[in-house]
Design a protein around this motif. Structure first.
Motif, mmCIF file in Angstrom:
data_model
loop_
_atom_site.group_PDB
_atom_site.id
_atom_site.type_symbol
_atom_site.label_atom_id
_atom_site.label_comp_id
_atom_site.label_asym_id
_atom_site.label_seq_id
_atom_site.Cartn_x
_atom_site.Cartn_y
_atom_site.Cartn_z
ATOM 1 N N MET A 158 0.560 -0.073 15.356
ATOM 2 C CA MET A 158 0.822 -0.220 13.929
ATOM 3 C C MET A 158 1.993 0.683 13.540
ATOM 4 O O MET A 158 2.132 1.789 14.037
ATOM 5 N N SER A 159 2.811 0.153 12.643
ATOM 6 C CA SER A 159 3.895 0.959 12.095
ATOM 7 C C SER A 159 3.923 0.756 10.584
ATOM 8 O O SER A 159 3.475 -0.261 10.074
ATOM 9 N N LYS A 160 4.442 1.737 9.895
ATOM 10 C CA LYS A 160 4.527 1.670 8.439
ATOM 11 C C LYS A 160 5.860 1.043 8.044
ATOM 12 O O LYS A 160 6.898 1.407 8.591
ATOM 13 N N VAL A 161 5.801 0.093 7.130
ATOM 14 C CA VAL A 161 7.016 -0.496 6.577
ATOM 15 C C VAL A 161 7.028 -0.242 5.082
ATOM 16 O O VAL A 161 5.988 -0.232 4.427
ATOM 17 N N SER A 162 8.207 -0.035 4.576
ATOM 18 C CA SER A 162 8.409 0.148 3.138
ATOM 19 C C SER A 162 9.596 -0.713 2.736
ATOM 20 O O SER A 162 10.591 -0.786 3.460
ATOM 21 N N MET A 163 9.469 -1.356 1.611
ATOM 22 C CA MET A 163 10.539 -2.216 1.109
ATOM 23 C C MET A 163 10.365 -2.386 -0.389
ATOM 24 O O MET A 163 9.337 -2.005 -0.946
ATOM 25 N N THR A 164 11.354 -2.954 -1.010
ATOM 26 C CA THR A 164 11.252 -3.314 -2.419
ATOM 27 C C THR A 164 11.060 -4.819 -2.479
ATOM 28 O O THR A 164 11.860 -5.574 -1.928
ATOM 29 N N VAL A 165 9.986 -5.245 -3.121
ATOM 30 C CA VAL A 165 9.697 -6.673 -3.238
ATOM 31 C C VAL A 165 9.608 -7.010 -4.722
ATOM 32 O O VAL A 165 8.787 -6.448 -5.447
ATOM 33 N N ASN A 166 10.489 -7.884 -5.147
ATOM 34 C CA ASN A 166 10.546 -8.306 -6.549
ATOM 35 C C ASN A 166 10.649 -7.105 -7.490
ATOM 36 O O ASN A 166 10.012 -7.055 -8.534
ATOM 37 N N GLY A 167 11.463 -6.125 -7.068
ATOM 38 C CA GLY A 167 11.726 -4.965 -7.896
ATOM 39 C C GLY A 167 10.711 -3.841 -7.803
ATOM 40 O O GLY A 167 10.862 -2.823 -8.475
ATOM 41 N N LYS A 168 9.677 -4.001 -6.985
ATOM 42 C CA LYS A 168 8.644 -2.970 -6.865
ATOM 43 C C LYS A 168 8.614 -2.419 -5.452
ATOM 44 O O LYS A 168 8.639 -3.172 -4.476
ATOM 45 N N ALA A 169 8.509 -1.106 -5.341
ATOM 46 C CA ALA A 169 8.392 -0.473 -4.033
ATOM 47 C C ALA A 169 7.008 -0.766 -3.462
ATOM 48 O O ALA A 169 6.000 -0.611 -4.156
ATOM 49 N N VAL A 170 6.975 -1.244 -2.215
ATOM 50 C CA VAL A 170 5.716 -1.534 -1.531
ATOM 51 C C VAL A 170 5.785 -0.966 -0.123
ATOM 52 O O VAL A 170 6.869 -0.753 0.418
ATOM 53 N N SER A 171 4.614 -0.738 0.442
ATOM 54 C CA SER A 171 4.570 -0.301 1.833
ATOM 55 C C SER A 171 3.248 -0.753 2.429
ATOM 56 O O SER A 171 2.310 -1.120 1.710
ATOM 57 N N GLY A 172 3.191 -0.751 3.743
ATOM 58 C CA GLY A 172 1.971 -1.143 4.430
ATOM 59 C C GLY A 172 2.094 -0.908 5.913
ATOM 60 O O GLY A 172 3.203 -0.701 6.428
ATOM 61 N N ASP A 173 0.965 -0.932 6.578
ATOM 62 C CA ASP A 173 0.931 -0.804 8.036
ATOM 63 C C ASP A 173 0.905 -2.192 8.637
ATOM 64 O O ASP A 173 0.102 -3.041 8.220
ATOM 65 N N VAL A 174 1.778 -2.426 9.606
ATOM 66 C CA VAL A 174 1.858 -3.742 10.248
ATOM 67 C C VAL A 174 1.904 -3.590 11.760
ATOM 68 O O VAL A 174 2.378 -2.588 12.283
ATOM 69 N N LYS A 175 1.404 -4.596 12.440
ATOM 70 C CA LYS A 175 1.563 -4.683 13.881
ATOM 71 C C LYS A 175 3.004 -5.101 14.157
ATOM 72 O O LYS A 175 3.654 -5.708 13.304
ATOM 73 N N GLY A 176 3.470 -4.855 15.343
ATOM 74 C CA GLY A 176 4.843 -5.200 15.696
ATOM 75 C C GLY A 176 5.150 -6.677 15.614
ATOM 76 O O GLY A 176 6.297 -7.070 15.386
ATOM 77 N N ASN A 177 4.134 -7.529 15.771
ATOM 78 C CA ASN A 177 4.362 -8.972 15.742
ATOM 79 C C ASN A 177 4.025 -9.610 14.392
ATOM 80 O O ASN A 177 3.964 -10.826 14.281
ATOM 81 N N THR A 178 3.839 -8.798 13.354
ATOM 82 C CA THR A 178 3.537 -9.335 12.026
ATOM 83 C C THR A 178 4.797 -9.933 11.423
ATOM 84 O O THR A 178 5.816 -9.247 11.271
ATOM 85 N N LEU A 179 4.727 -11.194 11.105
ATOM 86 C CA LEU A 179 5.869 -11.860 10.473
ATOM 87 C C LEU A 179 5.970 -11.436 9.012
ATOM 88 O O LEU A 179 4.956 -11.129 8.363
#
Length: 161
Positions: free
Chosen positions: A1-22
């Protein structure tokens, strides 16, 4: 699992994803933004089209980890700030640019990318730009008409095919 952070539709979001999560899985399942549809999983149909850093991308062939730090816009982010439909969304409604609606989010996102690049496209240019999007219900005629109407062009002379 790795943590990803991004802005989606103007809001900061983050989550833990597996390497193969689309990215489409992260958007739909983790963020519950179900407007981005999964059609083919092979980048053929365009139902999963979103914008990544202002450019069209198909979320079914991009890993969520690749979007770490990115600015993402989904169809849910296309509405006006007051929640009303954007010009493009309204044109799709007004000109019956949808039937079952499955392809509509991808078509709207593709239309937005086209109109950003080319604010007054010809009918041929719209049809060419839509080549990566499949609609199984329509002959594309009203989709093309809606996009041209969203660009502010007079579409009253465009006849049904």
């Amino acid at each position: 699992m790795s943590k990803v952070s991004m802005t989606v539709n103007g809001k900061a979001v983050s989550g833990d994803v597996k390497g193969n999560t689309l990215l489409v899985e992260f958007l739909r399942e983790d963020l519950r933004l179900t407007g981005t549809h999964v059609g083919c999983d092979t980048s053929q149909c365009g139902a999963c089209t979103i914008h990544v850093n202002g450019k069209s991308a198909k979320a079914c062939t991009m890993f969520a980890a690749e979007a770490d730090g990115a600015d993402i816009t989904t169809v849910e982010g296309m509405a006006n700030a007051d929640g009303s439909l954007s010009v493009i969304q309204q044109a799709f409604q007004d000109h019956h640019g949808l039937q079952c609606g499955f392809c509509t989010p991808g078509m709207v996102m593709t239309a937005a990318a086209l109109l950003k690049e080319n604010p007054k496209p010809t009918e041929a240019e719209v049809r060419h730009y839509l080549e990566g999007n499949i609609c199984r219900c329509t002959g594309y005629h009203n989709i093309v008409k809606a996009i041209m109407a969203a660009s502010g062009q007079d579409v009253s002379a465009i006849a049904a095919e």
